[in-house]
Design a protein around this motif. Structure first.
Motif, mmCIF file in Angstrom:
data_model
loop_
_atom_site.group_PDB
_atom_site.id
_atom_site.type_symbol
_atom_site.label_atom_id
_atom_site.label_comp_id
_atom_site.label_asym_id
_atom_site.label_seq_id
_atom_site.Cartn_x
_atom_site.Cartn_y
_atom_site.Cartn_z
ATOM 1 N N ARG A 22 0.978 -1.115 -0.079
ATOM 2 C CA ARG A 22 0.054 0.194 -0.069
ATOM 3 C C ARG A 22 0.886 1.355 -0.048
ATOM 4 O O ARG A 22 1.766 1.433 0.663
ATOM 5 N N VAL A 23 0.354 2.448 -0.772
ATOM 6 C CA VAL A 23 1.222 3.581 -1.039
ATOM 7 C C VAL A 23 0.126 4.532 -0.875
ATOM 8 O O VAL A 23 -1.121 4.577 -1.060
ATOM 9 N N PRO A 24 0.504 5.794 -0.394
ATOM 10 C CA PRO A 24 -0.550 6.790 -0.609
ATOM 11 C C PRO A 24 -0.943 7.254 -1.733
ATOM 12 O O PRO A 24 -0.243 6.902 -2.875
ATOM 13 N N PHE A 25 -2.271 7.679 -2.167
ATOM 14 C CA PHE A 25 -2.635 8.335 -3.327
ATOM 15 C C PHE A 25 -1.714 9.266 -3.622
ATOM 16 O O PHE A 25 -1.276 9.654 -4.924
ATOM 17 N N GLY A 26 -1.467 10.346 -2.953
ATOM 18 C CA GLY A 26 -0.879 11.479 -3.038
ATOM 19 C C GLY A 26 -1.725 12.618 -2.694
ATOM 20 O O GLY A 26 -1.544 13.397 -1.505
ATOM 21 N N VAL A 27 -2.470 13.232 -3.528
ATOM 22 C CA VAL A 27 -3.641 14.517 -3.076
ATOM 23 C C VAL A 27 -4.781 13.967 -3.275
ATOM 24 O O VAL A 27 -5.309 13.570 -4.244
ATOM 25 N N VAL A 28 -5.510 14.136 -2.008
ATOM 26 C CA VAL A 28 -6.925 13.742 -1.922
ATOM 27 C C VAL A 28 -7.709 14.827 -1.878
ATOM 28 O O VAL A 28 -7.462 15.778 -0.880
ATOM 29 N N GLY A 29 -8.688 15.090 -2.853
ATOM 30 C CA GLY A 29 -9.539 16.152 -2.683
ATOM 31 C C GLY A 29 -10.793 15.730 -2.035
ATOM 32 O O GLY A 29 -11.252 14.697 -2.332
ATOM 33 N N ALA A 30 -11.586 16.899 -1.839
ATOM 34 C CA ALA A 30 -12.958 16.585 -1.312
ATOM 35 C C ALA A 30 -13.982 17.843 -1.647
ATOM 36 O O ALA A 30 -13.497 18.938 -1.319
ATOM 37 N N ILE A 31 -15.014 17.698 -1.980
ATOM 38 C CA ILE A 31 -15.886 18.593 -2.040
ATOM 39 C C ILE A 31 -17.261 18.127 -1.431
ATOM 40 O O ILE A 31 -17.716 17.133 -1.594
ATOM 41 N N TYR A 32 -17.689 19.107 -0.314
ATOM 42 C CA TYR A 32 -18.852 18.827 0.438
ATOM 43 C C TYR A 32 -19.839 19.851 0.776
ATOM 44 O O TYR A 32 -19.190 21.131 0.517
ATOM 45 N N GLU A 33 -20.588 19.633 1.316
ATOM 46 C CA GLU A 33 -21.692 20.969 1.832
ATOM 47 C C GLU A 33 -21.982 20.979 3.335
ATOM 48 O O GLU A 33 -22.177 19.848 3.755
ATOM 49 N N ALA A 34 -21.868 22.139 4.009
ATOM 50 C CA ALA A 34 -22.323 22.335 5.040
ATOM 51 C C ALA A 34 -22.092 21.484 6.186
ATOM 52 O O ALA A 34 -22.533 21.081 7.175
ATOM 53 N N ARG A 35 -20.999 20.861 6.014
ATOM 54 C CA ARG A 35 -20.342 19.852 7.036
ATOM 55 C C ARG A 35 -18.869 20.177 7.588
ATOM 56 O O ARG A 35 -18.156 19.360 7.210
ATOM 57 N N PRO A 36 -18.842 20.872 8.494
ATOM 58 C CA PRO A 36 -17.364 21.176 8.852
ATOM 59 C C PRO A 36 -16.835 20.121 9.612
ATOM 60 O O PRO A 36 -15.526 20.120 9.593
ATOM 61 N N ASN A 37 -17.642 18.964 10.021
ATOM 62 C CA ASN A 37 -16.938 17.812 10.583
ATOM 63 C C ASN A 37 -15.912 17.281 9.554
ATOM 64 O O ASN A 37 -15.063 16.665 9.916
ATOM 65 N N VAL A 38 -16.542 17.351 8.267
ATOM 66 C CA VAL A 38 -15.714 16.543 7.309
ATOM 67 C C VAL A 38 -14.408 17.193 7.005
ATOM 68 O O VAL A 38 -13.457 16.521 6.567
ATOM 69 N N THR A 39 -14.278 18.531 7.263
ATOM 70 C CA THR A 39 -13.058 19.232 7.078
ATOM 71 C C THR A 39 -12.147 18.404 7.906
ATOM 72 O O THR A 39 -11.081 18.234 7.459
ATOM 73 N N VAL A 40 -12.434 18.314 9.105
ATOM 74 C CA VAL A 40 -11.315 17.424 9.859
ATOM 75 C C VAL A 40 -11.238 16.165 9.610
ATOM 76 O O VAL A 40 -10.158 15.706 9.669
ATOM 77 N N ASP A 41 -12.435 15.409 9.424
ATOM 78 C CA ASP A 41 -12.299 14.026 9.157
ATOM 79 C C ASP A 41 -11.359 13.436 8.015
ATOM 80 O O ASP A 41 -10.366 12.656 7.941
ATOM 81 N N ILE A 42 -11.768 14.261 6.943
ATOM 82 C CA ILE A 42 -10.772 14.035 5.559
ATOM 83 C C ILE A 42 -9.593 14.376 5.723
ATOM 84 O O ILE A 42 -8.468 13.562 5.248
ATOM 85 N N ALA A 43 -9.387 15.630 6.310
ATOM 86 C CA ALA A 43 -7.956 15.904 6.594
ATOM 87 C C ALA A 43 -6.963 14.936 7.316
ATOM 88 O O ALA A 43 -5.944 14.564 6.921
ATOM 89 N N ALA A 44 -7.712 14.462 8.633
ATOM 90 C CA ALA A 44 -7.044 13.804 9.397
ATOM 91 C C ALA A 44 -6.806 12.407 8.751
ATOM 92 O O ALA A 44 -5.829 11.517 8.917
ATOM 93 N N LEU A 45 -7.797 11.842 7.909
ATOM 94 C CA LEU A 45 -7.652 10.541 7.239
ATOM 95 C C LEU A 45 -6.748 10.675 6.152
ATOM 96 O O LEU A 45 -5.720 9.628 6.042
ATOM 97 N N ALA A 46 -6.477 11.709 5.341
ATOM 98 C CA ALA A 46 -5.814 11.641 4.297
ATOM 99 C C ALA A 46 -4.297 11.838 4.896
ATOM 100 O O ALA A 46 -3.401 11.098 4.375
ATOM 101 N N LEU A 47 -4.183 12.533 5.906
ATOM 102 C CA LEU A 47 -2.735 12.527 6.559
ATOM 103 C C LEU A 47 -2.443 11.310 7.023
ATOM 104 O O LEU A 47 -1.025 10.733 6.818
ATOM 105 N N ARG A 48 -3.233 10.514 7.876
ATOM 106 C CA ARG A 48 -2.842 9.227 8.435
ATOM 107 C C ARG A 48 -2.487 8.243 7.424
ATOM 108 O O ARG A 48 -1.469 7.485 7.418
#
Length: 417
Positions: free
Chosen positions: A113-139
């Protein structure tokens, strides 16, 4: 952050992804712990920004379900910090050996397994997703580029800055977390057309948003789908299971994609279960859109239309229909399901196993609330989303779904004849 273009930020994220890919597991754990502390220490500032978003949202009439998803309070921020620490505690997927073998000529092959590289996310009215995706992407060793929508603009601006500051304190480049929110639609277009910079894009939100991202993107997209979720009640469904599971699946948090939207009751069970379940739902303030038989068994039923069977209410409403048998229930689900989650309540093992085998959704359940379709509940930590596609990722997406693989070949001078 400097005033620049969306493409500049994508470029910086791509450069940062080369650094995040080299981070050790301990490095990533320290960075995530720094983010969790940053969220806790800046809770007051985050809530103040979020309050402005909520006020603007109410003034703009965005609806109660989106207001619920938008709102942050002390409890939700504490939960976000816990989720980040939970992600940090998960096994690092990078470097995991997926498979391998030795070729007849002696070359050793290993798939890792290797990282994808850059993960993008487009979402609506869900500030929790900002943290969730950033943390998962980094891990998973990735950089993240986020487009959170205008409804959560104030919240996301603060959250991104808190996380970037936390990365810097941990000795990790803050460029690993980027936002293009301030560019509006141009930022979203840059993400969707970021070939060479964005390795995978994940949309989360309304069916319209997801459709737009899927159809307009030139980068690979992991499609997360709307949740027109069904529960089937058969003749053997126990009263308490039927009542408690349906109420939990609708009421526990009606604004989310794994909340049940349609209940199908087999005809032989209808006289017993329709009044029982419908009255329990109505006592919780749920409006019921029912067919003629449901209306004949229960009062205060809104006549259902064909549109109701296709509706994701995302609020205190539900559709209820009586079907002749399991065949008709399965046919109804095939027609109207969005491929998210379906459940059957039964003590008949043959019906349960048939349902589990024949229903073609990302998650199929027997005798459990659909609210369990969640990365945290599945033990993945926070989730990127619920994938309803069939390639690469399906169902709740955690760390493994934010990696790709590559083959390592170790030889000793072999050449191909």
């Amino acid at each position: 952050m400097t005033t620049d273009t969306p493409q500049d930020r994508l470029s910086r994220a791509k450069e940062a992804s080369r650094e995040t890919a080299r981070l050790t597991s301990d490095d990533k754990v320290r960075a995530l712990e720094s983010i969790a502390r940053g969220l806790e220490e800046n809770a007051e500032t985050i809530i103040a920004a979020n309050r402005r978003d909520v006020e603007n949202g109410r003034a703009g009439g965005i609806g109660d379900s989106l207001i619920d998803r938008l709102t942050l309070d002390d409890g939700r921020i504490a939960a976000l910090a816990r989720a980040v620490r939970d992600i940090a505690a998960l096994p690092d997927p990078v470097g995991q050996v997926v498979g391998g073998h030795r070729m007849p000529n002696g070359v050793a092959l290993e798939q890792v397994r290797v990282p994808f590289g850059v993960v993008g996310a487009i979402y609506e009215a869900r500030p929790n997703v900002t943290v969730d995706i950033a943390a998962l992407a980094l891990r998973a060793g990735n950089a993240g580029v986020l487009r959170g929508g205008s409804a959560a603009r104030e919240s996301n601006t603060v959250l991104v800055q808190v996380m970037r500051d936390a990365l810097e304190r941990a000795g990790v480049t803050p460029e690993a977390i980027q936002t293009v929110d301030d560019f509006g639609r141009d930022g979203a277009k840059a993400l969707m057309n970021g070939r060479g910079f964005v390795d995978v894009l994940v949309p989360r939100g309304s069916a319209a948003l997801i459709e737009t991202v899927v159809t307009e993107s030139t980068v690979p997209v992991i499609e997360t789908g709307a949740g027109n979720v069904h529960i089937v009640l058969d003749e053997s469904a126990p009263d308490d299971w039927a009542r408690e599971i349906v109420v939990n699946a609708k009421v526990q948090r009606p604004s989310v994609c794994n909340a049940v939207e349609t209940v199908l009751v087999l005809r032989q069970a209808a006289p017993r279960l329709v009044p029982l379940v419908a009255s329990a739902l109505q006592s919780e303030g749920v409006a019921i859109h029912g067919d003629d038989m449901v209306a004949g068994l229960m009062s205060n039923i809104i006549p259902a239309t064909d549109e109701d069977w296709a509706t994701e209410y995302l609020g205190p409403e539900i559709a209820m229909k009586v079907v002749d048998d399991l065949d008709e229930a399965l046919a109804h689900i095939r027609t109207y399901s969005t491929g998210h989650t379906e459940s059957i309540i039964t003590t008949d093992s043959r019906n349960a196993e048939r349902f589990l085998a024949e229903v073609d959704s990302a998650v199929v359940m027997a005798n459990a609330s659909t609210r369990f379709t969640d990365g945290g509940e599945f033990g993945f930590g926070a989730e990127v989303g619920i994938s309803t596609q069939k390639l690469h990722a399906r169902g709740p997406m955690g760390l493994a779904e934010l990696t790709s693989t590559k083959w390592l070949a170790r030889g000793s001078g072999q050449t191909r004849g």
